[in-house]
Scaffold this motif. Structure first.
Motif, PDB file in Angstrom:
ATOM      1  N   LEU A 177      11.821   7.792  12.133  1.00 47.81           N
ATOM      2  CA  LEU A 177      10.528   7.202  11.401  1.00 47.81           C
ATOM      3  C   LEU A 177      10.017   8.024  10.267  1.00 47.81           C
ATOM      4  O   LEU A 177       9.621   7.141   9.292  1.00 47.81           O
ATOM      5  CB  LEU A 177       9.530   6.962  12.575  1.00 47.81           C
ATOM      6  N   LEU A 178       9.886   9.284  10.490  1.00 49.33           N
ATOM      7  CA  LEU A 178       9.502   9.977   9.160  1.00 49.33           C
ATOM      8  C   LEU A 178      10.484   9.816   8.061  1.00 49.33           C
ATOM      9  O   LEU A 178      10.122   9.610   6.941  1.00 49.33           O
ATOM     10  CB  LEU A 178       9.458  11.535   9.628  1.00 49.33           C
ATOM     11  N   ALA A 179      11.667   9.949   8.239  1.00 49.34           N
ATOM     12  CA  ALA A 179      12.609   9.716   7.091  1.00 49.34           C
ATOM     13  C   ALA A 179      12.477   8.394   6.594  1.00 49.34           C
ATOM     14  O   ALA A 179      12.468   8.337   5.257  1.00 49.34           O
ATOM     15  CB  ALA A 179      14.084   9.986   7.420  1.00 49.34           C
ATOM     16  N   SER A 180      12.531   7.306   7.359  1.00 52.88           N
ATOM     17  CA  SER A 180      12.201   6.156   6.763  1.00 52.88           C
ATOM     18  C   SER A 180      10.783   6.081   5.969  1.00 52.88           C
ATOM     19  O   SER A 180      10.890   5.303   4.984  1.00 52.88           O
ATOM     20  CB  SER A 180      12.160   4.953   7.886  1.00 52.88           C
ATOM     21  N   PHE A 181       9.731   6.858   6.358  1.00 53.22           N
ATOM     22  CA  PHE A 181       8.623   6.691   5.705  1.00 53.22           C
ATOM     23  C   PHE A 181       8.723   7.359   4.270  1.00 53.22           C
ATOM     24  O   PHE A 181       8.206   6.689   3.370  1.00 53.22           O
ATOM     25  CB  PHE A 181       7.254   7.347   6.429  1.00 53.22           C
ATOM     26  N   VAL A 182       9.358   8.310   4.327  1.00 52.02           N
ATOM     27  CA  VAL A 182       9.643   9.089   2.836  1.00 52.02           C
ATOM     28  C   VAL A 182      10.466   8.246   2.070  1.00 52.02           C
ATOM     29  O   VAL A 182       9.907   8.189   0.704  1.00 52.02           O
ATOM     30  CB  VAL A 182      10.156  10.368   3.140  1.00 52.02           C
ATOM     31  N   VAL A 183      11.672   7.700   2.568  1.00 51.45           N
ATOM     32  CA  VAL A 183      12.401   7.018   1.787  1.00 51.45           C
ATOM     33  C   VAL A 183      11.731   5.715   1.319  1.00 51.45           C
ATOM     34  O   VAL A 183      11.822   5.397   0.144  1.00 51.45           O
ATOM     35  CB  VAL A 183      13.654   6.586   2.790  1.00 51.45           C
ATOM     36  N   GLU A 184      10.750   5.051   1.960  1.00 46.24           N
ATOM     37  CA  GLU A 184      10.328   3.788   1.584  1.00 46.24           C
ATOM     38  C   GLU A 184       9.353   4.168   0.709  1.00 46.24           C
ATOM     39  O   GLU A 184       9.072   3.472  -0.380  1.00 46.24           O
ATOM     40  CB  GLU A 184       9.603   3.002   2.794  1.00 46.24           C
ATOM     41  N   GLN A 185       8.504   5.118   0.726  1.00 46.57           N
ATOM     42  CA  GLN A 185       7.555   5.627  -0.267  1.00 46.57           C
ATOM     43  C   GLN A 185       8.250   5.883  -1.632  1.00 46.57           C
ATOM     44  O   GLN A 185       7.911   5.472  -2.766  1.00 46.57           O
ATOM     45  CB  GLN A 185       6.931   6.679   0.007  1.00 46.57           C
ATOM     46  N   GLU A 186       9.449   6.468  -1.505  1.00 47.02           N
ATOM     47  CA  GLU A 186      10.185   6.878  -2.625  1.00 47.02           C
ATOM     48  C   GLU A 186      10.531   5.497  -3.504  1.00 47.02           C
ATOM     49  O   GLU A 186      10.751   5.607  -4.624  1.00 47.02           O
ATOM     50  CB  GLU A 186      11.398   7.907  -2.406  1.00 47.02           C
ATOM     51  N   ARG A 187      11.192   4.815  -2.697  1.00 48.00           N
ATOM     52  CA  ARG A 187      11.776   3.410  -3.375  1.00 48.00           C
ATOM     53  C   ARG A 187      10.502   2.698  -3.978  1.00 48.00           C
ATOM     54  O   ARG A 187      10.908   1.963  -4.946  1.00 48.00           O
ATOM     55  CB  ARG A 187      12.382   2.543  -2.145  1.00 48.00           C
ATOM     56  N   LYS A 188       9.259   2.497  -3.105  1.00 43.99           N
ATOM     57  CA  LYS A 188       8.163   1.797  -3.743  1.00 43.99           C
ATOM     58  C   LYS A 188       7.749   2.575  -5.156  1.00 43.99           C
ATOM     59  O   LYS A 188       7.512   1.656  -6.072  1.00 43.99           O
ATOM     60  CB  LYS A 188       7.039   2.075  -2.937  1.00 43.99           C
ATOM     61  N   THR A 189       7.525   3.791  -5.100  1.00 44.69           N
ATOM     62  CA  THR A 189       7.403   4.483  -6.279  1.00 44.69           C
ATOM     63  C   THR A 189       8.516   4.242  -7.483  1.00 44.69           C
ATOM     64  O   THR A 189       7.772   4.195  -8.591  1.00 44.69           O
ATOM     65  CB  THR A 189       7.271   6.105  -6.051  1.00 44.69           C
TER      66      THR A 189
END
Length: 273
Positions: A177-189
């Motif tokens: 869950l933490l990794a997916s949150f970080v990766v999704e934020q990076e992709r959105k950015t």
């Protein structure tokens, strides 16, 4: 995008081989040092060599598949599946419940999220938890023998086994869950940056089309007084082609304008003080 994923997969193949070599190399070194004190543990060194060899063979196979099988998701899920099995085997050969190599499961979960998103990460977390729990229960009920420790040493209360499994399950899903949150934020950015870049390019094209349609000579400079635009009318008036003077300093091309610009800069500086 596919080229980028292929590069990441190649790096992952190399990274996997390096990590396993380092981890097991350290384990082999420590076991050799402990041979005299724990003679019955020296046999596990052979398992380490086998696992390292398997990783090299499988890595070569991954490179082959990556070259000839163009379906990236097939390659990714194949590597995820094999890695989970390899780590489970490594945990089994290094003491199961006492093994520190269960820490490698979260690494698989993290790169699963990077390649296939949150859903893939949660699937890998679930598969890792199932295989880890299954292995511990098989050894606890003596369905499979422990290759490292005697049964009397290995034996733990069932409650302790459940607690260890529960802690691992929580950590696996937390990492996913933490990794997916970080990766999704990076992709959105990254997506927002790409949108802004596209908007800037379109605005620049519009600006250039406007100045090209003007009959008057137009030249623009950046903050360093370098020439950034020069329309066709300006080319006809000055005799310079834009490709000849692009990014050149204004004083190198039109030295007579330099004093005017210097005076303008001095006035602006005085006003801002």
């Amino acid at each position: 995008m596919e080229d980028q994923d292929q590069k990441r997969l190649r790096l992952l193949i190399i990274y996997r081989a390096v990590v396993i070599t380092i981890f097991l190399g350290i384990a082999i070194f420590l076991d050799i040092k402990r041979q005299e004190a724990f003679i019955h543990q020296s046999s596990i060194i052979h398992y380490y060599y086998v696992i390292i060899g398997l990783v090299y063979v499988i890595s070569a196979l991954y490179v082959f598949l990556l070259r000839y099988v163009k379906d990236l998701y097939y390659n990714i899920y194949l590597q995820l599946s094999v890695d989970i099995l390899l780590v489970t085997a490594l945990v089994y050969f290094t003491g199961s419940v006492h093994s520190n190599y269960s820490l490698l499961y979260p690494l698989i979960i993290i790169y699963a999220v990077i390649f296939v998103g949150r859903k893939g990460g949660l699937i890998v977390a679930f598969a890792s938890a199932v295989l880890y729990a299954f292995l511990l229960f098989l050894e606890f009920y003596q369905i499979i023998p422990s290759p490292v420790l005697e049964t009397t040493i290995y034996r733990l209360a069932l409650e302790e086994i459940f607690i260890r499994i529960l802690l691992h399950v929580i950590s696996f899903f937390t990492v996913a869950l933490l990794a997916s949150f970080v990766v999704e934020q990076e992709r959105k950015t990254r997506h927002l940056l790409e949108e802004k870049e596209t908007e800037f390019i379109q605005l620049d094209l519009l600006f250039r089309s406007i100045i090209e349609s003007v009959d008057t000579g137009v030249m623009t400079l950046d903050l360093q007084s370098k020439i950034k635009t020069f329309n066709r009318a300006a080319e006809e008036i000055t005799g310079y082609k834009f490709r000849q003077i692009e990014n050149r300093h204004i004083k190198d091309i039109f030295p007579e304008i330099a004093p005017v610009l210097q005076a303008h800069d001095t006035n602006e500086y005085s006003k801002n003080r």
